[in-house]
Design a protein around this motif. Sequence first.
Motif, mmCIF file in Angstrom:
data_model
loop_
_atom_site.group_PDB
_atom_site.id
_atom_site.type_symbol
_atom_site.label_atom_id
_atom_site.label_comp_id
_atom_site.label_asym_id
_atom_site.label_seq_id
_atom_site.Cartn_x
_atom_site.Cartn_y
_atom_site.Cartn_z
ATOM 1 N N CYS A 42 5.659 -3.655 0.534
ATOM 2 C CA CYS A 42 4.491 -3.490 -0.326
ATOM 3 C C CYS A 42 4.325 -1.994 -0.564
ATOM 4 O O CYS A 42 4.217 -1.220 0.387
ATOM 5 N N SER A 44 2.813 1.713 -1.844
ATOM 6 C CA SER A 44 1.550 2.431 -1.730
ATOM 7 C C SER A 44 0.676 2.120 -2.943
ATOM 8 O O SER A 44 1.165 2.050 -4.064
ATOM 9 N N GLY A 45 -0.616 1.891 -2.715
ATOM 10 C CA GLY A 45 -1.548 1.564 -3.794
ATOM 11 C C GLY A 45 -1.610 0.090 -4.132
ATOM 12 O O GLY A 45 -2.267 -0.294 -5.097
ATOM 13 N N GLN A 46 -0.950 -0.749 -3.337
ATOM 14 C CA GLN A 46 -0.916 -2.181 -3.625
ATOM 15 C C GLN A 46 -1.546 -3.014 -2.508
ATOM 16 O O GLN A 46 -1.558 -2.613 -1.345
ATOM 17 N N CYS A 48 -0.630 -6.769 -1.280
ATOM 18 C CA CYS A 48 0.387 -7.810 -1.452
ATOM 19 C C CYS A 48 -0.005 -9.015 -0.606
ATOM 20 O O CYS A 48 -0.363 -8.869 0.559
ATOM 21 N N THR A 61 1.190 -9.463 -6.105
ATOM 22 C CA THR A 61 0.964 -8.036 -5.930
ATOM 23 C C THR A 61 -0.183 -7.608 -6.831
ATOM 24 O O THR A 61 -0.194 -7.918 -8.026
ATOM 25 N N HIS A 62 -1.140 -6.906 -6.246
ATOM 26 C CA HIS A 62 -2.296 -6.408 -6.982
ATOM 27 C C HIS A 62 -2.322 -4.890 -6.860
ATOM 28 O O HIS A 62 -2.329 -4.359 -5.749
ATOM 29 N N GLU A 63 -2.329 -4.202 -7.988
ATOM 30 C CA GLU A 63 -2.352 -2.737 -8.032
ATOM 31 C C GLU A 63 -3.797 -2.252 -7.965
ATOM 32 O O GLU A 63 -4.656 -2.764 -8.692
ATOM 33 N N SER A 65 -5.009 0.346 -9.214
ATOM 34 C CA SER A 65 -5.411 0.894 -10.510
ATOM 35 C C SER A 65 -5.919 -0.168 -11.489
ATOM 36 O O SER A 65 -6.581 0.159 -12.464
ATOM 37 N N THR A 66 -5.628 -1.443 -11.235
ATOM 38 C CA THR A 66 -6.050 -2.503 -12.160
ATOM 39 C C THR A 66 -7.148 -3.396 -11.584
ATOM 40 O O THR A 66 -7.578 -4.331 -12.248
ATOM 41 N N THR A 88 -3.733 -0.209 -0.203
ATOM 42 C CA THR A 88 -4.537 0.298 -1.310
ATOM 43 C C THR A 88 -5.184 1.643 -1.006
ATOM 44 O O THR A 88 -5.613 2.335 -1.918
#
Length: 131
Positions: A42, A44-46, A48, A61-63, A65-66, A88
Amino acid sequence: MRTCGTPRLTTVLAAAALVLAALIPTTTGPAHAAGPPGLGACASGQLCLWAKPDFKGTRQTHELSTLDINSCTALPAGTSAQSLVNRTGRPVTTYQSAQCAETGEFQTYPGDGVWLPQSPYQVRAFKVWER
């Protein structure tokens, strides 16, 4: 003749430095994205999430930033997760309820790198929190 034990102290300090180096995760290179050996990859910034324990099955997977911070994000209808990685940089609360209701089970995980191979409940939604 009296000795101050400097060679022994040096050996102990060197051994301690090796132990600490092995315990502190690196922050660069592909090994960090994969996490500790045998655990789910997973970036960085995610956040999972895997459908099955031990980082198996379908991965979502979720970012960061979104995602809407402090808002409930339900997993797609009919799906759930049983293992997760939070990279995250923010705390994430997972919920048994698809509406993030606190009447069911819920747990918050810090965002500095958490690998959870088996959730104690089916995760159906989550919230990413402001620091």
